[in-house]
Design a protein around this motif. Structure first.
Motif, short mmCIF file in Angstrom:
data_model
loop_
_atom_site.label_atom_id
_atom_site.label_comp_id
_atom_site.label_asym_id
_atom_site.label_seq_id
_atom_site.Cartn_x
_atom_site.Cartn_y
_atom_site.Cartn_z
N ASP A 195 -2.92 -5.52 0.44
CA ASP A 195 -2.66 -6.86 1.00
C ASP A 195 -2.46 -6.80 2.51
O ASP A 195 -2.97 -7.64 3.25
N TRP A 196 -1.67 -5.84 2.98
CA TRP A 196 -1.43 -5.69 4.42
C TRP A 196 -0.86 -4.29 4.66
O TRP A 196 -0.39 -3.62 3.73
N HIS A 198 1.13 -1.91 8.07
CA HIS A 198 1.60 -1.83 9.46
C HIS A 198 2.11 -0.41 9.72
O HIS A 198 2.74 0.21 8.87
N PHE A 207 3.38 -0.96 3.81
CA PHE A 207 2.17 -1.61 3.30
C PHE A 207 2.42 -2.22 1.93
O PHE A 207 3.43 -1.92 1.27
N THR A 218 5.34 -3.07 -2.62
CA THR A 218 5.46 -2.72 -1.21
C THR A 218 5.95 -1.29 -1.08
O THR A 218 6.64 -0.76 -1.96
N ALA A 293 -6.48 -0.87 7.10
CA ALA A 293 -5.80 -2.16 7.21
C ALA A 293 -4.77 -2.17 8.34
O ALA A 293 -4.52 -3.20 8.96
#
Length: 295
Positions: A195-196, A198, A207, A218, A293
């Motif tokens: 999904d994301w 960092h 992430f 997460t 990502a």
């Protein structure tokens, strides 16, 4: 005296992980014999066999001629090349994660390993506390379920692994990422995407993953936080209930011994190893997607 039926294993690598985990576990296990050791510096192999036994050999080819299986304790860029050669020679594989330095290399290892028995050293899956946590999470997690893993360590700030070039270059994502993705995949269902993601320099990765069935998870991992010993927390909340595990890192040598139980059994015709090279490839695919990502 070694049992004649024991699996003859060659150890490639002589660093801290080889000395603390691979080598002692192979010596202690009743189904394996540490037959040969090869390192790129002959004096390192000689020193290791002085501690553990076996025979120091002068080349990788000599090691292959002497063993039934090869255990790798080397950087991923080295393992990727040598594991393909070992599998092509018909030798069974015990591989570290990640399988190789990049996805193409990992795919090559997984393809070559299809013809032999392989296992990937995902030590957390063999920890009894974590295995109990996993067993307690019911199957069928859906959109009403969230999972999270937090693994914080200071191992790149000092200690035996602080000088590891590949860990220093890639940090927690490549080292711890396969472990945490594997656990979340096992707990909540197959990971279907990222999904994301960092990265906060120098090495704080965060992430989020989505799972088949609709659950989400997460991850927070770092190897550069002043935490000693490492802290691991695994949680699942929602429709499948509340499930939490918190503690330190698993005893790697004990976990490796349990890995060897299944590996030796599979070589002798028992059930296949679940955490094999194909599994290692899938985990590396997800880790690679996280890296992309994060930019």
């Amino acid at each position: 005296m070694t049992d004649v039926s024991a699996l003859r294993v060659g150890l490639v690598g002589g660093g801290p992980w080889a000395r603390r985990v691979h080598g002692p576990a192979l010596v202690a296990h009743p189904g394996t014999e540490l037959a040969s050791v090869w390192t790129r510096r002959p004096e390192v192999a000689a020193d290791l066999v002085g501690e553990l036994g076996g025979r120091a050999v002068g080349s990788f080819e000599e090691l292959l001629a002497d063993v039934d299986a090869v255990a790798f304790a080397v950087p991923p860029q080295v393992q990727g090349e040598l594991a393909v050669r070992a599998a092509a020679a018909g030798k069974h594989l015990i591989c570290e994660k990640p399988l190789a330095a990049d996805l193409d290399g990992a795919r090559a290892v997984a393809q070559a390993a299809a013809g032999v028995v392989s296992a990937v050293v995902l030590t957390l899956r063999y920890d009894t506390g974590i295995a109990g946590w996993l067993a307690g999470v019911p199957a069928g997690a859906g959109p009403d379920t969230l999972g999270a893993i937090r693994w914080l360590s200071g191992s790149l700030l000092g200690g035996p692994y602080a000088t590891s070039p590949w860990r220093a270059a890639h940090g927690a994502l490549l080292d711890l990422g396969p472990h945490v993705v594997d656990l979340l995949d096992a707990a909540l269902g197959p990971v279907t995407g990222v999904d994301w993601a960092h990265l906060v320099e120098p090495d704080l990765w965060r992430f989020a993953l989505r799972h088949d069935g609709g659950a989400h998870s997460t991850v927070t991992v770092s190897l550069r936080l002043p935490v000693d010993p490492s802290e691991i927390e695994l949680t699942v909340f929602g429709g499948v209930g509340r499930h939490r595990f918190s503690g330190g890192a698993a005893d790697a040598r004990t976990c490796y011994g349990r890995l060897l139980d299944g590996f030796v059994d599979a070589v002798h015709g028992g059930p296949p190893v679940v955490l094999d090279a194909a599994r290692g490839l899938r985990l590396q695919e997800v880790v690679d997607e996280v890296a992309r990502a994060a930019g």
